[in-house]
Design a protein around this motif. Structure first.
Motif, PDB file in Angstrom:
ATOM      1  N   GLU A 100      19.236  18.071  19.549  1.00 18.72           N
ATOM      2  CA  GLU A 100      19.352  17.058  20.605  1.00 18.72           C
ATOM      3  C   GLU A 100      20.398  16.016  20.213  1.00 18.72           C
ATOM      4  O   GLU A 100      20.249  15.316  19.209  1.00 18.72           O
ATOM      5  N   LEU A 101      21.444  15.900  21.017  1.00 17.93           N
ATOM      6  CA  LEU A 101      22.532  14.967  20.759  1.00 17.93           C
ATOM      7  C   LEU A 101      22.722  14.034  21.948  1.00 17.93           C
ATOM      8  O   LEU A 101      22.602  14.455  23.100  1.00 17.93           O
ATOM      9  N   ALA A 102      23.025  12.775  21.670  1.00 19.23           N
ATOM     10  CA  ALA A 102      23.451  11.830  22.708  1.00 19.23           C
ATOM     11  C   ALA A 102      24.918  11.523  22.443  1.00 19.23           C
ATOM     12  O   ALA A 102      25.280  11.110  21.333  1.00 19.23           O
ATOM     13  N   VAL A 103      25.767  11.732  23.435  1.00 21.96           N
ATOM     14  CA  VAL A 103      27.215  11.650  23.231  1.00 21.96           C
ATOM     15  C   VAL A 103      27.836  10.788  24.318  1.00 21.96           C
ATOM     16  O   VAL A 103      27.556  10.983  25.518  1.00 21.96           O
ATOM     17  N   SER A 104      28.676   9.849  23.914  1.00 19.55           N
ATOM     18  CA  SER A 104      29.403   9.071  24.923  1.00 19.55           C
ATOM     19  C   SER A 104      30.458   9.962  25.570  1.00 19.55           C
ATOM     20  O   SER A 104      30.929  10.930  24.979  1.00 19.55           O
ATOM     21  N   HIS A 105      30.838   9.616  26.780  1.00 20.76           N
ATOM     22  CA  HIS A 105      31.786  10.462  27.521  1.00 20.76           C
ATOM     23  C   HIS A 105      33.132  10.544  26.797  1.00 20.76           C
ATOM     24  O   HIS A 105      33.730  11.617  26.704  1.00 20.76           O
ATOM     25  N   HIS A 106      33.615   9.418  26.281  1.00 13.66           N
ATOM     26  CA  HIS A 106      34.926   9.436  25.630  1.00 13.66           C
ATOM     27  C   HIS A 106      34.896  10.301  24.371  1.00 13.66           C
ATOM     28  O   HIS A 106      35.789  11.129  24.159  1.00 13.66           O
ATOM     29  N   VAL A 107      33.886  10.111  23.528  1.00 16.95           N
ATOM     30  CA  VAL A 107      33.791  10.915  22.312  1.00 16.95           C
ATOM     31  C   VAL A 107      33.618  12.394  22.662  1.00 16.95           C
ATOM     32  O   VAL A 107      34.227  13.273  22.050  1.00 16.95           O
ATOM     33  N   GLY A 108      32.802  12.666  23.687  1.00 16.84           N
ATOM     34  CA  GLY A 108      32.577  14.040  24.102  1.00 16.84           C
ATOM     35  C   GLY A 108      33.844  14.715  24.600  1.00 16.84           C
ATOM     36  O   GLY A 108      34.095  15.888  24.311  1.00 16.84           O
ATOM     37  N   MET A 109      34.658  13.985  25.335  1.00 16.76           N
ATOM     38  CA  MET A 109      35.861  14.568  25.925  1.00 16.76           C
ATOM     39  C   MET A 109      37.026  14.641  24.950  1.00 16.76           C
ATOM     40  O   MET A 109      37.810  15.602  24.963  1.00 16.76           O
ATOM     41  N   HIS A 110      37.163  13.629  24.085  1.00 15.85           N
ATOM     42  CA  HIS A 110      38.391  13.508  23.308  1.00 15.85           C
ATOM     43  C   HIS A 110      38.229  13.749  21.814  1.00 15.85           C
ATOM     44  O   HIS A 110      39.237  13.926  21.115  1.00 15.85           O
ATOM     45  N   PRO A 128      22.702  23.428  20.953  1.00 12.88           N
ATOM     46  CA  PRO A 128      22.888  21.991  21.182  1.00 12.88           C
ATOM     47  C   PRO A 128      22.488  21.599  22.616  1.00 12.88           C
ATOM     48  O   PRO A 128      22.861  22.280  23.572  1.00 12.88           O
ATOM     49  N   GLN A 129      21.722  20.534  22.714  1.00  7.45           N
ATOM     50  CA  GLN A 129      21.378  19.946  24.005  1.00  7.45           C
ATOM     51  C   GLN A 129      22.024  18.568  24.046  1.00  7.45           C
ATOM     52  O   GLN A 129      21.646  17.680  23.278  1.00  7.45           O
ATOM     53  N   ILE A 130      23.016  18.394  24.923  1.00  9.95           N
ATOM     54  CA  ILE A 130      23.826  17.180  24.907  1.00  9.95           C
ATOM     55  C   ILE A 130      23.483  16.309  26.106  1.00  9.95           C
ATOM     56  O   ILE A 130      23.576  16.744  27.257  1.00  9.95           O
ATOM     57  N   GLU A 131      23.094  15.082  25.822  1.00 12.23           N
ATOM     58  CA  GLU A 131      22.862  14.070  26.855  1.00 12.23           C
ATOM     59  C   GLU A 131      24.053  13.117  26.825  1.00 12.23           C
ATOM     60  O   GLU A 131      24.283  12.412  25.840  1.00 12.23           O
ATOM     61  N   PHE A 132      24.848  13.113  27.895  1.00 10.74           N
ATOM     62  CA  PHE A 132      25.971  12.188  27.959  1.00 10.74           C
ATOM     63  C   PHE A 132      25.457  10.823  28.405  1.00 10.74           C
ATOM     64  O   PHE A 132      24.751  10.710  29.404  1.00 10.74           O
ATOM     65  N   ALA A 133      25.802   9.808  27.630  1.00 13.61           N
ATOM     66  CA  ALA A 133      25.247   8.479  27.882  1.00 13.61           C
ATOM     67  C   ALA A 133      26.217   7.426  27.381  1.00 13.61           C
ATOM     68  O   ALA A 133      27.070   7.692  26.518  1.00 13.61           O
ATOM     69  N   ASP A 134      26.105   6.205  27.925  1.00 11.35           N
ATOM     70  CA  ASP A 134      26.849   5.086  27.371  1.00 11.35           C
ATOM     71  C   ASP A 134      26.405   4.881  25.927  1.00 11.35           C
ATOM     72  O   ASP A 134      25.282   5.232  25.551  1.00 11.35           O
ATOM     73  N   GLU A 146      14.404  10.624  21.084  1.00  9.50           N
ATOM     74  CA  GLU A 146      14.800  11.613  22.081  1.00  9.50           C
ATOM     75  C   GLU A 146      16.025  12.412  21.632  1.00  9.50           C
ATOM     76  O   GLU A 146      16.239  13.536  22.093  1.00  9.50           O
ATOM     77  N   SER A 147      16.845  11.825  20.776  1.00 13.07           N
ATOM     78  CA  SER A 147      18.024  12.503  20.236  1.00 13.07           C
ATOM     79  C   SER A 147      18.039  12.299  18.729  1.00 13.07           C
ATOM     80  O   SER A 147      17.670  11.229  18.232  1.00 13.07           O
ATOM     81  N   GLU A 148      18.488  13.324  18.000  1.00  9.52           N
ATOM     82  CA  GLU A 148      18.583  13.181  16.551  1.00  9.52           C
ATOM     83  C   GLU A 148      19.800  12.354  16.151  1.00  9.52           C
ATOM     84  O   GLU A 148      19.737  11.536  15.232  1.00  9.52           O
ATOM     85  N   LEU A 149      20.902  12.571  16.847  1.00  7.61           N
ATOM     86  CA  LEU A 149      22.150  11.905  16.517  1.00  7.61           C
ATOM     87  C   LEU A 149      22.782  11.355  17.785  1.00  7.61           C
ATOM     88  O   LEU A 149      22.660  11.940  18.858  1.00  7.61           O
ATOM     89  N   ALA A 150      23.490  10.231  17.643  1.00  6.31           N
ATOM     90  CA  ALA A 150      24.305   9.694  18.736  1.00  6.31           C
ATOM     91  C   ALA A 150      25.748   9.669  18.265  1.00  6.31           C
ATOM     92  O   ALA A 150      26.046   9.148  17.182  1.00  6.31           O
ATOM     93  N   LEU A 151      26.642  10.223  19.050  1.00  4.22           N
ATOM     94  CA  LEU A 151      28.078  10.263  18.744  1.00  4.22           C
ATOM     95  C   LEU A 151      28.780   9.362  19.747  1.00  4.22           C
ATOM     96  O   LEU A 151      28.956   9.738  20.905  1.00  4.22           O
ATOM     97  N   ILE A 152      29.194   8.184  19.276  1.00  7.41           N
ATOM     98  CA  ILE A 152      29.505   7.097  20.197  1.00  7.41           C
ATOM     99  C   ILE A 152      30.555   6.142  19.633  1.00  7.41           C
ATOM    100  O   ILE A 152      31.025   6.306  18.509  1.00  7.41           O
ATOM    101  N   THR A 153      30.874   5.110  20.429  1.00  7.03           N
ATOM    102  CA  THR A 153      31.539   3.923  19.906  1.00  7.03           C
ATOM    103  C   THR A 153      30.501   3.137  19.118  1.00  7.03           C
ATOM    104  O   THR A 153      29.453   2.780  19.657  1.00  7.03           O
ATOM    105  N   LEU A 154      30.779   2.867  17.853  1.00  8.84           N
ATOM    106  CA  LEU A 154      29.788   2.209  17.003  1.00  8.84           C
ATOM    107  C   LEU A 154      29.677   0.719  17.341  1.00  8.84           C
ATOM    108  O   LEU A 154      30.654   0.082  17.743  1.00  8.84           O
ATOM    109  N   PRO A 155      28.481   0.159  17.173  1.00 11.30           N
ATOM    110  CA  PRO A 155      28.302  -1.282  17.424  1.00 11.30           C
ATOM    111  C   PRO A 155      29.208  -2.120  16.529  1.00 11.30           C
ATOM    112  O   PRO A 155      29.518  -1.724  15.396  1.00 11.30           O
ATOM    113  N   VAL A 156      29.592  -3.290  17.028  1.00  9.18           N
ATOM    114  CA  VAL A 156      30.445  -4.188  16.254  1.00  9.18           C
ATOM    115  C   VAL A 156      29.680  -4.717  15.042  1.00  9.18           C
ATOM    116  O   VAL A 156      30.187  -4.717  13.915  1.00  9.18           O
TER     117      VAL A 156
END
Length: 313
Positions: A100-110, A128-134, A146-156
């Motif tokens: 289970e992965l949560a992926v931001s749209h930009h990271v997922g696409m690029h 892989p089960q990918i949930e696209f999310a902010d 709900e997801s093991e990993l999030a692939l995203i823009t990291l918090p500041v």
């Protein structure tokens, strides 16, 4: 009522599905059950807890006060059960099962396509089960289990609970459409930039905070005429002339970079995980591939992040 662990787990799954989807019918579709079966499980749980969990007004379903109070406990219980199952699965060396992965749209696409392509080829028994999310919602999914990993823009700022690992540095720059008044200028001041409309990510997003902080250092107050989490949408809005915007320098687009003084502005793209939950063998394998990707992309991992890479095996 006699306690039955299996019944309670089934009921909790039904409760969480209805709470998230606000629909008994949609919850049934998610769990591959009929609507009456979902209603029966919810009714049994309400009887056992001696509290009504949902208000049902016509087709609308909403949590009662008791339901809202019970929600985080139900979520944590299911997350703990999934964590225990992963711990047992990890006793075997097989890399298989659902990831289970949560992926931001930009990271997922690029950023992720090549990594995922290699991962699927190497581990064909993983689904892989990918949930696209902010990015902000993706972090919440990891917190909720709900997801093991999030692939995203990291918090500041460092997240109070989750572990962040930088994989890709992502420099940002300011752009405008080719017909924008500032695009035709040989030099642009920050005061001139502030006088023109902008289209930017929403104020509550990690990316907006990075932009706001960088521009504030030059006396520019960020005010956007339109906002969107989608960088592709911002690219389009800027291209048609609705305002200047901020995009990653590595993102392909037809916009013109504005001739501003040097501006240090970048975000970090990477992975978030929960330190107190077991990762599946599949998640560990993906982390290892992402670590290799970080080295190839020149990402400077902190010592703490590197220690976590080592600990993850």
């Amino acid at each position: 009522m006699e306690y039955n662990a299996g019944m309670r787990i089934d009921a909790l799954q039904a409760f969480m599905a209805v709470a998230e989807l606000e629909s008994f019918q949609d919850a049934g579709q998610r769990l591959h059950l009929s609507q009456p079966a979902i209603s029966k499980r919810i009714a049994a749980l309400e009887a056992e807890l001696e509290h009504r969990l949902f208000d049902r007004v016509g087709r609308k379903v909403g949590l009662t006060e008791a339901g809202r109070a019970y929600l985080p406990h139900a979520r944590e219980t299911l997350a703990a059960l999934a964590d225990g199952e992963r711990a047992l699965d990890n006793l075997a060396d097989r890399v298989a099962g659902t990831l289970e992965l949560a992926v931001s749209h930009h990271v997922g696409m690029h950023r992720m396509p090549e990594v995922l392509r290699a991962f699927i080829a190497r581990y064909p028994n993983v689904a892989p089960q990918i949930e696209f999310a902010d990015s902000e919602h993706a972090c919440q999914r990891v917190l909720n289990g709900e997801s093991e990993l999030a692939l995203i823009t990291l918090p500041v700022a460092a997240h109070p609970t989750l572990i962040a690992r930088t994989i890709w540095p992502d420099p940002l720059a300011i752009y405008a459409g080719r017909t924008h008044a500032l695009a035709r200028r040989a030099t642009v001041t920050f005061a001139e930039l502030a006088a023109h409309a902008a289209v930017l990510p929403p104020p509550d997003s990690y990316t907006h905070r990075i932009i706001e902080s960088a521009l504030a250092a030059h006396g520019v107050t960020v005010t956007a005429r339109m906002t969107s989490h989608s960088l592709e949408t911002l690219r389009m809005l800027a291209d048609v002339g609705l305002g200047w915007t901020v995009l990653p320098t590595a993102m392909p687009h037809p916009l013109t970079p504005l001739a501003l003084p040097p501006l240090a502005m970048r975000r970090e793209l990477g992975v978030m995980r929960h330190p107190q939950r077991h990762l599946s063998n599949a998640a560990r394998a993906l982390l290892a591939m992402l670590d290799a990707e970080a080295r190839s992309s020149g990402s400077n991992l902190s010592n703490q992040d590197r220690n976590h890479v080592k600990a993850d095996g």
